[in-house]
Design a protein around this motif. Sequence first.
Motif, short mmCIF file in Angstrom:
data_model
loop_
_atom_site.label_atom_id
_atom_site.label_comp_id
_atom_site.label_asym_id
_atom_site.label_seq_id
_atom_site.Cartn_x
_atom_site.Cartn_y
_atom_site.Cartn_z
N ARG A 58 0.83 -1.21 0.00
CA ARG A 58 0.00 0.00 0.00
C ARG A 58 0.86 1.26 0.00
O ARG A 58 0.51 2.27 -0.62
CB ARG A 58 -0.90 0.01 1.25
N ALA A 59 2.00 1.18 0.69
CA ALA A 59 2.86 2.36 0.84
C ALA A 59 3.81 2.57 -0.34
O ALA A 59 4.43 3.62 -0.47
CB ALA A 59 3.65 2.23 2.14
N GLN A 60 3.92 1.54 -1.19
CA GLN A 60 4.87 1.57 -2.32
C GLN A 60 4.37 2.41 -3.48
O GLN A 60 3.19 2.33 -3.83
CB GLN A 60 5.00 0.14 -2.86
N LYS A 110 3.54 5.44 -6.41
CA LYS A 110 2.71 6.64 -6.49
C LYS A 110 1.44 6.47 -5.66
O LYS A 110 0.71 5.49 -5.81
CB LYS A 110 2.35 6.88 -7.96
N GLN A 111 1.20 7.44 -4.80
CA GLN A 111 0.04 7.36 -3.92
C GLN A 111 -1.20 7.99 -4.57
O GLN A 111 -1.10 8.85 -5.45
CB GLN A 111 0.35 8.06 -2.59
N LEU A 112 -2.33 7.53 -4.13
CA LEU A 112 -3.60 8.02 -4.64
C LEU A 112 -3.77 9.51 -4.31
O LEU A 112 -3.34 9.95 -3.25
CB LEU A 112 -4.72 7.22 -3.95
N SER A 113 -4.41 10.25 -5.18
CA SER A 113 -4.61 11.68 -4.94
C SER A 113 -5.62 11.88 -3.80
O SER A 113 -6.39 10.98 -3.46
CB SER A 113 -5.16 12.35 -6.20
N LYS A 133 -8.84 9.50 -2.80
CA LYS A 133 -9.01 8.93 -1.45
C LYS A 133 -10.38 9.29 -0.90
O LYS A 133 -11.07 8.46 -0.33
CB LYS A 133 -7.92 9.45 -0.51
N ALA A 142 -2.20 5.29 3.64
CA ALA A 142 -1.23 4.96 2.58
C ALA A 142 -1.92 4.02 1.60
O ALA A 142 -2.39 2.95 2.00
CB ALA A 142 -0.01 4.29 3.19
N ILE A 143 -2.01 4.44 0.37
CA ILE A 143 -2.62 3.56 -0.64
C ILE A 143 -2.15 3.98 -2.04
O ILE A 143 -2.27 5.15 -2.41
CB ILE A 143 -4.17 3.53 -0.51
N SER A 144 -1.59 3.02 -2.75
CA SER A 144 -0.97 3.35 -4.03
C SER A 144 -1.96 3.20 -5.19
O SER A 144 -2.95 2.47 -5.09
CB SER A 144 0.24 2.45 -4.28
#
Length: 185
Positions: A50-52, A54-57, A61, A71-73
């Motif tokens: 989840r932390a790896q 590009k993260q969600l905008s 979210k 944390a969510i990719s």
Amino acid sequence: MARDPRYWRESVQEAIFALGYLRPEAEGKLMELMPLAQVRGPRTAAAAFRAQGKQLSANDKKRLGLRQSAAISVELVDDLTPKGLLQPLSAHEITLQRAVFTERRLRAVAAGLETRADYYLYATGSTGCPGCARLKTQRAGPGEVDPSHPLDCIHEACPVGIVPETDHRLRYQMHQGPPTDLGGE
Ligand SMILES: [Zn+2]
């Protein structure tokens, strides 16, 4: 410790299909996460994913009902089915958990075949599930032991374990031969 990957794919595919949180395309990523899930647990493995990357905008979210600090990719969200989108933070974890349990049972049955186990014991500390309660402390012969998720288990990931056992009394008797041989020297 070297990990035996023989049953990873089968277990991962079964979990993806049975639970329906992830698209079939998630198989490759789950295969990558299996070693970590087995050693450190599915929660740790899923959290790492989840932390790896590009993260969600912030907007996305919000749209998924997630707190901004979650944390969510983007890559993870791409794996989710409509059912998985309802619980994006736990979809990978529960799928990995099921795969890890199934893989453990498959490996135990294979090990029993190799060592020619006389029977298998089902073992679980789980309560409140008719499937687990039915299987708990049950014995199964080599031809009847079933490593798959029990049909009457209400857990999404059934923790029931399988332990190959040797019947030492039987082995001893076979080794000694019939009782008439005793004292024949
Ligand atoms: Zn169960």
